[in-house]
Design an enzyme around this catalytic site. Structure first.
Site, PDB file in Angstrom:
ATOM      1  N   HIS A  24       0.804  -1.227   0.000  1.00 45.67           N
ATOM      2  CA  HIS A  24       0.000   0.000   0.000  1.00 45.67           C
ATOM      3  C   HIS A  24       0.844   1.287   0.000  1.00 45.67           C
ATOM      4  CE1 HIS A  24       0.338   0.128   4.390  1.00 45.67           C
ATOM      5  NE2 HIS A  24      -0.450  -0.884   4.573  1.00 45.67           N
ATOM      6  N   HIS A  79      -5.601  -9.200  14.576  1.00 44.33           N
ATOM      7  CA  HIS A  79      -5.656  -8.025  13.693  1.00 44.33           C
ATOM      8  C   HIS A  79      -6.308  -8.450  12.382  1.00 44.33           C
ATOM      9  CE1 HIS A  79      -4.614  -4.389  11.688  1.00 44.33           C
ATOM     10  NE2 HIS A  79      -3.431  -4.728  11.229  1.00 44.33           N
ATOM     11  N   GLU A  81      -6.497  -6.648   9.373  1.00 43.55           N
ATOM     12  CA  GLU A  81      -6.073  -6.055   8.101  1.00 43.55           C
ATOM     13  C   GLU A  81      -5.815  -7.174   7.070  1.00 43.55           C
ATOM     14  OE1 GLU A  81      -2.885  -3.184   8.444  1.00 43.55           O
ATOM     15  OE2 GLU A  81      -3.037  -2.692   6.311  1.00 43.55           O
ATOM     16  N   ASP A  83      -3.640  -8.160   5.085  1.00 41.87           N
ATOM     17  CA  ASP A  83      -2.384  -8.917   4.994  1.00 41.87           C
ATOM     18  C   ASP A  83      -2.340 -10.061   6.021  1.00 41.87           C
ATOM     19  OD1 ASP A  83      -2.279  -6.751   6.795  1.00 41.87           O
ATOM     20  OD2 ASP A  83      -0.094  -6.708   6.801  1.00 41.87           O
ATOM     21  N   HIS A 146      -2.193  -1.086  15.305  1.00 40.11           N
ATOM     22  CA  HIS A 146      -2.386   0.206  14.683  1.00 40.11           C
ATOM     23  C   HIS A 146      -3.778   0.368  14.071  1.00 40.11           C
ATOM     24  CE1 HIS A 146      -1.760  -0.882  10.231  1.00 40.11           C
ATOM     25  NE2 HIS A 146      -1.726  -2.020  10.878  1.00 40.11           N
ATOM     26  N   ASP A 165       0.967  -6.664  14.351  1.00 38.77           N
ATOM     27  CA  ASP A 165       1.927  -5.834  13.608  1.00 38.77           C
ATOM     28  C   ASP A 165       2.997  -5.182  14.504  1.00 38.77           C
ATOM     29  OD1 ASP A 165       1.140  -6.164  10.951  1.00 38.77           O
ATOM     30  OD2 ASP A 165      -0.440  -4.662  11.122  1.00 38.77           O
ATOM     31  N   TYR A 193       9.401   0.449   9.597  1.00 36.11           N
ATOM     32  CA  TYR A 193       8.039   0.002   9.901  1.00 36.11           C
ATOM     33  C   TYR A 193       7.405   0.903  10.961  1.00 36.11           C
ATOM     34  CZ  TYR A 193       4.058  -3.070  10.273  1.00 36.11           C
ATOM     35  OH  TYR A 193       2.776  -3.560  10.245  1.00 36.11           O
ATOM     36  N   HIS A 226       4.784  -9.849  11.101  1.00 35.76           N
ATOM     37  CA  HIS A 226       5.699  -9.664   9.960  1.00 35.76           C
ATOM     38  C   HIS A 226       7.128  -9.830  10.463  1.00 35.76           C
ATOM     39  CE1 HIS A 226       2.674  -7.837   7.345  1.00 35.76           C
ATOM     40  NE2 HIS A 226       2.361  -6.992   8.296  1.00 35.76           N
TER      41      HIS A 226
HETATM   42  C1  LIG Z   1      -1.657   2.292   7.238  1.00 33.49           C
HETATM   43  C2  LIG Z   1      -3.171   2.451   7.179  1.00 33.49           C
HETATM   44  C3  LIG Z   1      -3.781   3.553   7.761  1.00 33.49           C
HETATM   45  C4  LIG Z   1      -5.170   3.727   7.700  1.00 33.49           C
HETATM   46  N1  LIG Z   1      -5.738   4.839   8.263  1.00 33.49           N
HETATM   47  C5  LIG Z   1      -7.087   4.996   8.235  1.00 33.49           C
HETATM   48  C6  LIG Z   1      -7.686   6.129   8.841  1.00 33.49           C
HETATM   49  O1  LIG Z   1      -7.034   7.018   9.383  1.00 33.49           O
HETATM   50  N2  LIG Z   1      -9.037   6.242   8.812  1.00 33.49           N
HETATM   51  C7  LIG Z   1      -9.813   5.302   8.213  1.00 33.49           C
HETATM   52  O2  LIG Z   1     -11.039   5.465   8.177  1.00 33.49           O
HETATM   53  N3  LIG Z   1      -9.284   4.192   7.652  1.00 33.49           N
HETATM   54  C8  LIG Z   1      -7.931   4.016   7.650  1.00 33.49           C
HETATM   55  N4  LIG Z   1      -7.369   2.903   7.083  1.00 33.49           N
HETATM   56  C9  LIG Z   1      -8.247   1.800   6.631  1.00 33.49           C
HETATM   57  C10 LIG Z   1      -8.507   1.773   5.134  1.00 33.49           C
HETATM   58  O3  LIG Z   1      -9.138   2.953   4.700  1.00 33.49           O
HETATM   59  C11 LIG Z   1      -9.378   0.540   4.857  1.00 33.49           C
HETATM   60  O4  LIG Z   1      -8.581  -0.620   4.961  1.00 33.49           O
HETATM   61  C12 LIG Z   1     -10.058   0.560   3.503  1.00 33.49           C
HETATM   62  O5  LIG Z   1     -10.989  -0.507   3.464  1.00 33.49           O
HETATM   63  C13 LIG Z   1      -9.071   0.400   2.342  1.00 33.49           C
HETATM   64  O6  LIG Z   1      -9.735   0.586   1.123  1.00 33.49           O
HETATM   65  P1  LIG Z   1      -9.130  -0.007  -0.256  1.00 33.49           P
HETATM   66  O7  LIG Z   1      -9.358  -1.485  -0.217  1.00 33.49           O
HETATM   67  O8  LIG Z   1      -9.865   0.683  -1.346  1.00 33.49           O
HETATM   68  O9  LIG Z   1      -7.693   0.350  -0.237  1.00 33.49           O
HETATM   69  C14 LIG Z   1      -5.986   2.749   7.077  1.00 33.49           C
HETATM   70  C15 LIG Z   1      -5.352   1.651   6.476  1.00 33.49           C
HETATM   71  C16 LIG Z   1      -3.967   1.505   6.505  1.00 33.49           C
HETATM   72  C17 LIG Z   1      -3.341   0.308   5.832  1.00 33.49           C
HETATM   73 FE   LIG Z   2      -1.783  -3.944  10.011  1.00 33.07          FE
HETATM   74 FE   LIG Z   3       0.450  -6.247   8.829  1.00 26.88          FE
END
Ligand SMILES: Cc1cc2nc3c(=O)[nH]c(=O)nc-3n(C[C@H](O)[C@H](O)[C@H](O)COP(=O)(O)O)c2cc1C
Ligand SMILES: [Fe+2]
Ligand SMILES: [Fe+2]
Length: 402
Positions: A24, A79, A81, A83, A146, A165, A193, A226
């Site tokens: 990303h 978590h 996310e 990944d 995070h 993470d 990181y 990771h």
């Molecule tokens: C490093 C990181 C920081 C993020 N910060 C925010 C945030 O501040 N606010 C929020 O609403 N979502 C945040 N997200 C969540 C993303 O917006 C969410 O995963 C979204 O579904 C990604 O959409 P996409 O699949 O189109 O990339 C963050 C994600 C990552 C990886």
């Molecule tokens: Fe993560």
């Molecule tokens: Fe991760």
């Protein structure tokens, strides 16, 4: 790649992604790993999964250890996310877990991602414990370290922290432990990181570290989602997180700029010379040829920042606007800064840079310096003076003599 025994009854069953170079927007020059762990006790527990394309690798590793994946009783999702959670739907289908332990936000998040309210979720909170035979799993919520769903799991009998993470890094290796990796590379990656992923949540990191101290959790091993498993350098990595989350910095200045016709570059060079003359370590980055996520790793421990941009359409050059916007979102704190740049007629760049300093609560040590068209010898002397001033303030703030 094979499953790896970490301790009796505790295995790494994740995947190594040697080829990923963009995570990303984060450049992963050394690839990464998606770590998943299998605890084999009276109950069999899988901690986190992997990125979706690595589902088959995860399954193969699980089969190596226990044969039939359906022997797994519980999933613990630290978590969500993608990944780590990307393979959850397929894992649930293949394993048919009796229970999925996770925080309330993780349950809501998994429903958000997979739209399956019927999965056997069990919500856990900080302090909850799960007996799985000889061992216990203690849960500790780490909201916004995070993501809102994040938690860590601790096995007191083995003094193992499964930390999602936190304490991780994007680093593909053929071996699994910190003492088997190149320490310099490892620490570069772990700092990168922290700077790019964890830095905005430093106050929460401080809270988690306090809880770890208050609960007197002893740590023989930290198993992140990771990179390597920490067993030799546990103390060093915890101390680094403590230092970074208190925004401790070293006496070091970064000159970060971009330029169209080289006037701002000349100013940058003069400023750099000034810092050098004060005997302070200084590094020089032209943004159009710099990697933003690598640069953030340098920002992490640098006390002084000098930002330069010419004025373009009443604003900053897009490379400078891009990097400073990215940096601002990562919320660095306790820095000292100066802005500079060349302009032609309206000259707003320095003002914009000073606003970014204000927004990141950076102490502005000089009001900023702008030069019309090309700098004169006198202007360059002034840039050097500003460099010296920043360097002296940096020394003062870092308690350096001389
Ligand atoms: C490093 C990181 C920081 C993020 N910060 C925010 C945030 O501040 N606010 C929020 O609403 N979502 C945040 N997200 C969540 C993303 O917006 C969410 O995963 C979204 O579904 C990604 O959409 P996409 O699949 O189109 O990339 C963050 C994600 C990552 C990886
Ligand atoms: Fe993560
Ligand atoms: Fe991760």
């Amino acid at each position: 790649m094979a499953a790896v025994r970490i301790k009796d009854g505790f295995y790494w069953v994740g995947a190594v992604d040697w080829n990923v170079r963009d995570f990303h927007g984060y450049t992963t020059h050394r690839g990464t790993t998606y770590n998943s762990y299998l605890l084999v006790d009276e109950k069999i527990v899988l901690f986190d999964t992997v990125k979706a394309p690595f589902f088959e690798t995860l399954m193969a590793h699980i089969r190596e250890v226990i044969g039939d994946p359906q022997k797994i009783d519980y999933l613990v999702i630290n978590h969500i996310e993608p990944d780590h959670g990307g393979a959850i739907a397929k894992v649930v289908e293949a394993v048919k877990p009796e229970k999925i332990f996770c925080t309330r936000n993780a349950r809501l998040g998994m429903i958000g991602y997979f739209h399956r309210e019927d999965w056997p979720f069990v919500e856990v909170k900080t302090g909850d414990e799960l007996k799985v035979g000889r061992r216990t799993i203690k849960f500790l919520e780490t909201p916004m370290v995070h993501w809102p769903d994040s938690m860590v799991s601790y096995i007191p009998e083995d003094r193992i922290l499964i930390s999602q993470d936190a304490f991780g890094e994007h680093y593909a290796t053929s071996t699994r432990f910190d003492d088997e990796a190149n320490f310099c590379e490892l620490f570069q990656e772990v700092a990168k990181y922290y700077a790019n992923i964890v830095l905005p949540f430093s106050p929460q990191v401080q809270k988690v570290l306090k809880t770890v101290r208050d609960l007197k959790l002893e740590l023989d091993m930290i198993c992140p989602d990771h990179g390597v498993i920490w067993r030799r350098h546990v103390k060093e990595i915890v101390e680094a997180y403590d230092r970074w989350s208190r925004y401790e910095a070293r006496p070091r200045v970064l000159v970060i700029y971009d330029t169209m016709w080289n006037s701002t570059e000349k100013m940058a060079r003069a400023l750099y010379q000034g810092v050098l003359k004060e005997g302070v370590e200084v590094e020089f980055f032209k943004l159009s040829v710099s990697d933003e996520t690598e640069l953030m790793a340098e920002v992490l421990e640098a006390k002084g920042l000098a930002f330069g941009s010419p004025t373009l359409n009443n604003g900053l050059l897009p490379t400078v606007a891009g990097f400073t916007t990215y940096m601002k979102g990562l919320r660095p704190r306790k820095k000292l800064g100066v802005a500079f740049g060349s302009y032609g007629w309206s000259g707003e760049a320095v003002k914009h840079l000073n606003r970014i300093f204000e927004e990141t609560k950076t102490e502005i040590v000089h009001e900023g310096f702008k030069v019309k068209y090309a700098p004169t010898e006198e202007d360059l002397r002034k840039c050097e003076e500003i460099g010296r001033l920043l360097a002296r303030k940096v020394k003062e703030a870092c308690g350096v003599q001389g």
